[in-house]
Design a protein around this motif. Structure first.
Motif, short mmCIF file in Angstrom:
data_model
loop_
_atom_site.label_atom_id
_atom_site.label_comp_id
_atom_site.label_asym_id
_atom_site.label_seq_id
_atom_site.Cartn_x
_atom_site.Cartn_y
_atom_site.Cartn_z
N HIS A 333 9.47 -3.38 3.19
CA HIS A 333 8.07 -3.52 2.79
C HIS A 333 7.28 -2.33 3.31
N GLY A 334 6.20 -2.03 2.62
CA GLY A 334 5.31 -0.99 3.08
C GLY A 334 4.57 -1.42 4.33
N VAL A 335 4.21 -0.44 5.16
CA VAL A 335 3.37 -0.70 6.32
C VAL A 335 2.30 0.38 6.39
N GLY A 336 1.22 0.06 7.04
CA GLY A 336 0.10 0.98 7.23
C GLY A 336 -0.90 0.30 8.13
N LEU A 337 -2.07 0.00 7.59
CA LEU A 337 -3.05 -0.79 8.32
C LEU A 337 -2.69 -2.27 8.33
N GLU A 338 -1.89 -2.69 7.36
CA GLU A 338 -1.39 -4.06 7.29
C GLU A 338 0.13 -4.04 7.28
N LEU A 339 0.71 -5.18 7.61
CA LEU A 339 2.17 -5.26 7.72
C LEU A 339 2.84 -5.49 6.38
N ASP A 340 2.07 -5.94 5.40
CA ASP A 340 2.65 -6.26 4.09
C ASP A 340 1.98 -5.44 2.98
N GLU A 341 2.19 -4.13 3.06
CA GLU A 341 1.60 -3.22 2.09
C GLU A 341 2.62 -2.89 0.99
N PHE A 342 2.14 -2.26 -0.08
CA PHE A 342 3.02 -1.70 -1.09
C PHE A 342 3.72 -0.48 -0.50
N PRO A 343 4.98 -0.19 -0.89
CA PRO A 343 5.79 -0.93 -1.87
C PRO A 343 6.61 -2.03 -1.19
N PHE A 344 7.02 -3.02 -1.99
CA PHE A 344 7.96 -4.03 -1.54
C PHE A 344 9.31 -3.76 -2.19
N LEU A 345 10.35 -3.69 -1.37
CA LEU A 345 11.72 -3.65 -1.90
C LEU A 345 12.09 -5.10 -2.14
#
Length: 401
Positions: A333-345
């Motif tokens: 899963h993508g991460v950044g400011l949130e733990l569940d960001e785009f992209p999702f595998l």
């Protein structure tokens, strides 16, 4: 460092707003009202309570309810006003020379129904449309500024995992070890709060669990769950004592200056059974495969299918990313400011990878009654594949019994 000194550069905010405005115009949206805390921080560099209006053209307007002076100190946006009620937002928009939007974008993926109704009654001549996907796609590709912040968080992830051998001892409870490790993370600057976008999702630092307890499933969208300290929490470390010859999963998120690094390592006091060692080695092989073929243009759902197929070929299809009918259907899963960001595998996802995306890749095997093995690293998508931002050795760390 004083929080007021942690200022997002003005050029960074301008680039983000410009990209969003281009998206608004392409979608025929006249303006957007941002209310969700993380999106507000992304576009305005403050999490103070308020509303950000982004017209399809022109300067954004940051309207702050609480606290105005902090927002002024934290945000480099030029137009910041104190506002006591959202009912006044249309007046502020008109005062800036804008017509009220015929199509008003809002984050409908997270906006509560009652708040939606409130804004619908305020913007009586506007049609409210969803702009959450557009925002998340913009946030998915990180700037060099963000990538450096993510590298900093990843270095702290490595430091926290590197502290485990000093603290891990037979007979300690999971929650006791977690408390000491989390205190160490806090001393490095961990912000405490780990933000997630999915409704009902929450996390406190992460998961630290040992042996069979790590394989206890929970409600969380995660391959691991854990019993937790009580049914209200229903995840994470509990009061079980850590024993010799069992895998200890340390799956923690480091949150530094807003940005997250997701990181898992396996530890053990004394040797582990060959079955678990082989399963862990298989997960490392899958990670290396993905690092090569997850290049720009690769489709996120196809990467997921390749990982599932590889796990099945290696004999772990039944326990890959969970056990039983309800195991999760994603492998990263993508991460950044949130733990569940785009992209999702994830199964069925069709998002092409782009340079600058950040992916937490987490191939894991969950063996009920035995434990969890596998790996998770935070990676940067580059032209040649995935570059791991977390650097600690991926092998199981075996401590003397």
């Amino acid at each position: 460092m004083d929080s007021y000194e942690q200022i997002t550069p003005a050029v960074e905010l301008q680039d983000r707003v410009t990209a969003f405005q281009e998206s608004l115009r392409q979608d025929g949206v006249d303006g957007a009202l941002i209310v969700q805390k993380t999106d507000l921080f992304y576009f305005a560099a403050t999490a103070q309570q308020g509303w950000l209006y982004v017209p399809a053209a022109g300067a954004p307007i940051l309207m702050i309810f609480k606290e105005f002076e902090r927002a002024q100190a934290e945000s480099t946006l030029e137009d910041i006003v104190s506002l006591g009620s959202p009912k006044k937002i249309p007046d502020i928009i008109r005062e800036r020379g804008h017509q009220l939007p015929a199509r008003l974008g809002m984050e409908l993926d997270v906006l509560p129904v009652n708040l939606y109704r409130q804004f619908d009654s305020i913007f009586t001549d506007s049609t409210i449309v969803d702009v959450s996907t557009a925002i998340r796609l913009i946030r998915a590709v990180k700037s060099p500024y963000e990538i450096q912040l993510l590298r900093n968080a990843a270095a702290c992830s490595d430091a926290v995992a590197g502290k485990v051998p000093e603290l891990l001892r037979e007979g300690r409870t999971e929650i006791e070890l977690a408390g000491e490790l989390e205190a160490y993370a806090r001393s490095l600057g961990h912000q405490g709060i780990v933000r997630m976008r999915l409704w009902g999702s929450e996390l406190f630092y992460g998961h630290l669990m040992a042996g069979p307890a790590a394989a206890v499933p929970s409600y969380l969208a995660s391959p691991t769950g854990g019993a937790g300290v009580n049914p209200m929490i229903g995840q994470g470390p509990g009061f079980r004592k850590i024993q010799k010859n069992e895998p200890v999963l340390v799956d923690y998120v480091f949150a530094l200056n807003g940005y997250l690094s997701d990181h898992s390592r396996i530890f053990a006091i004394g040797a582990l059974p060959d079955e678990l060692m082989r399963a862990h080695a298989a997960m490392l092989e899958i990670q290396e495969e993905v690092k090569r073929f997850a290049v720009p243009g690769a489709i996120s759902g196809e990467i997921y299918e390749q990982m599932v197929a590889s796990a099945e070929e290696k004999g772990y299809g039944e326990w890959f990313m969970g056990a039983g009918e309800r195991r999760i259907r994603f492998t990263g899963h993508g991460v950044g400011l949130e733990l569940d960001e785009f992209p999702f595998l994830a199964k069925g996802q069709q998002l092409p990878l782009t340079e600058g995306m950040i992916i937490a890749l987490e191939p894991k095997v969950i063996l009920p009654g035995k434990g969890v093995v596998g790996i998770e690293n935070t990676h940067l998508v580059t032209a040649s594949g995935l570059e791991p931002l977390t650097k600690m050795e991926d092998e199981i760390v075996i401590l003397a019994g």
